[in-house]
Structures are given as C-alpha cells and as structure tokens.
Write a protein that holds these residues in place. Structure first.
Motif, short mmCIF file in Angstrom:
data_model
loop_
_atom_site.label_atom_id
_atom_site.label_comp_id
_atom_site.label_asym_id
_atom_site.label_seq_id
_atom_site.Cartn_x
_atom_site.Cartn_y
_atom_site.Cartn_z
N GLN A 1 25.65 25.74 6.68
CA GLN A 1 24.41 25.44 5.97
C GLN A 1 23.20 25.65 6.88
O GLN A 1 22.17 26.19 6.46
N LEU A 2 23.33 25.23 8.12
CA LEU A 2 22.25 25.41 9.09
C LEU A 2 21.97 26.89 9.32
O LEU A 2 20.81 27.32 9.32
N GLN A 3 23.01 27.69 9.51
CA GLN A 3 22.83 29.12 9.75
C GLN A 3 22.16 29.79 8.56
O GLN A 3 21.28 30.65 8.73
N HIS B 1 18.85 34.40 15.60
CA HIS B 1 17.79 34.82 14.67
C HIS B 1 16.58 35.39 15.42
O HIS B 1 15.56 35.69 14.82
N SER B 2 16.71 35.53 16.71
CA SER B 2 15.63 36.05 17.56
C SER B 2 14.40 35.16 17.54
O SER B 2 13.27 35.64 17.69
N ALA B 3 14.61 33.87 17.30
CA ALA B 3 13.51 32.92 17.43
C ALA B 3 13.24 32.71 18.91
O ALA B 3 14.07 33.02 19.76
N SER C 1 20.08 27.81 27.02
CA SER C 1 19.97 28.82 25.96
C SER C 1 18.95 29.88 26.34
O SER C 1 18.34 29.82 27.41
N THR C 2 18.75 30.84 25.45
CA THR C 2 17.76 31.90 25.68
C THR C 2 16.40 31.56 25.10
O THR C 2 15.47 32.37 25.19
N LEU C 3 16.25 30.39 24.50
CA LEU C 3 15.01 30.02 23.84
C LEU C 3 13.94 29.60 24.85
O LEU C 3 14.25 29.07 25.92
N LEU D 1 21.56 24.28 15.66
CA LEU D 1 20.21 24.81 15.52
C LEU D 1 19.86 25.77 16.65
O LEU D 1 19.34 26.87 16.41
N ILE D 2 20.13 25.38 17.87
CA ILE D 2 19.80 26.22 19.03
C ILE D 2 20.54 27.56 18.96
O ILE D 2 19.95 28.62 19.17
N ASP D 3 21.81 27.51 18.64
CA ASP D 3 22.59 28.75 18.54
C ASP D 3 22.07 29.65 17.42
O ASP D 3 21.97 30.87 17.59
#
Length: 210
Positions: free
Chosen positions: A58-60, A100-102, A145-147, A93-95
């Motif tokens: 659902q999150l994805q 999603h390239s956020a 993460s990459t964020l 969410l982070i994944d």
C-alpha cells in the motif's frame, strides 16, 4: 520547494504541520492511516490520501502516485500499537522514496533517539523506551539511504501554536518540552536551510519550563 507531502497528517504533530505549512502558502498532500481524523484537511481543501505505512504494498502504491521533486516530512509515530509504524513504516517509506527518485525527507523523531538515548531517565526508558528504540532504527535506516535527509528530535510535545521561543541545537544534552506548532516552525527553518541536509537536530522551548 512549495510542494510538501506530510506523512502522519491525521493527528498530533502531523496535523499541526498541515496547519502551519498551509498558512505559509505551501501546496500540501496530507497522508495518514485515517486522514479524516483531522477535520482541518477537509476544511482547508487539502489533498488527502489514506495509507497505512506498515503495509508495504500500500505504501509503495501511494508513493508511486506522488509527484517527484517534492519535499516529504514524516511525523508518523505510534505508541503501544499492535504493529508500530515508527520503524517498519519508515523503512517502507524510505525505500519507496529512494526507488521513486525522491530526494528530501525530513524525519521527526524524538529526544532520546540514537546517541541521545543515554540522556533518557530510567522512568522514560520504561515508559516509552520501546517507541524511542523503534524511531532510532528508523533514523539509522534513513542515514544509510540515498535520500537527502534531515532528522529533528523534539522534546516532549505539547498542544499549542508558535511561541517563537523554540531553539535548534546539536551535539549536546538537552531536556524540555515544545509545542507542536513550534516544531512545525523549526521544521520550516530546516527545510529552507540546505546546510541541514545530512544533519541531526534537537529542539526544546526553554520558555515552557519557566
């Protein structure tokens, strides 16, 4: 920069974030397990999405519907929930945001997380230490993460609007309380400061203990 996604917008700190950033002229997408709990979302005609972040699929699906290039603010949290969102919801969410390239995520946790655990009293550790440990895991997942992340650890949250007395700090022991409205103001301050990327801050309002 004027588009925001606020996670955990149905109540508490997330609801205060919705009010504050709407007043600042931001275009908001409000996401929560049940956004209808926050009547202001409908009153302000804000786009709302229902999502249980502990449900990975659902999150994805929710993240896939969101525009790219927006800033995400997460206030998600739970206390004594059957499936706490604090870690697993943020991990999902982070994944999903990374796929999603956020880029930018501001994560609101609490004093006592990470290296500030040592400053929690024994009573606090017994009372809500489990939630703090969950949030600490979320912080660690975000940091690796990459964020482009910023983490904010507020003190004890109180209902209330801006006081303009809250202060950000780093790398020191602090204790105290702060209003939800003031946390929103300080979050805005961090959002505008690119030097806050990759940093962890804490905040309390000394005027509340006077």
């Amino acid at each position: 920069m004027n588009n925001l996604v606020i996670w955990g917008a149905g109540s508490g700190l997330g609801a205060a974030m919705v009010d504050y950033f709407h007043e600042q002229g931001f275009t908001i997408t409000a996401i929560g397990r049940d956004p209808t709990n926050n009547a202001r979302i409908n009153e302000l005609n804000i786009n709302a999405i229902k999502c249980d972040a502990t449900d990975k699929q659902q999150l994805q699906q929710t993240v896939a519907k969101l525009p790219q290039g927006v800033v995400h603010i997460s206030t998600m949290g739970s206390f004594n929930a059957e499936v706490p969102v604090d870690y697993i919801g943020h991990r999902h969410l982070i994944d999903a945001l990374a796929l999603h390239s956020a880029s930018r995520l501001i994560l609101i946790t609490s004093l006592g997380c990470g290296d500030s655990w040592q400053y929690l009293s024994d009573a606090a550790k017994r009372g809500f230490g489990g939630a703090v440990r969950e949030k600490s895991l979320a912080e660690a997942w975000l940091q690796s993460s990459t964020l482009d992340f910023t983490i904010l650890r507020p003190g004890g949250l109180k209902d209330g609007a801006l006081t303009h007395q809250g202060e950000l700090s780093q790398h020191q022991e602090i204790h105290g309380q702060i209003t939800r409205g003031e946390v929103a103001r300080l979050t805005h301050q961090l959002l505008l400061n690119t030097e806050s990327i990759g940093e962890i801050y804490q905040c309390v309002d000394a005027s509340l203990s006077r």
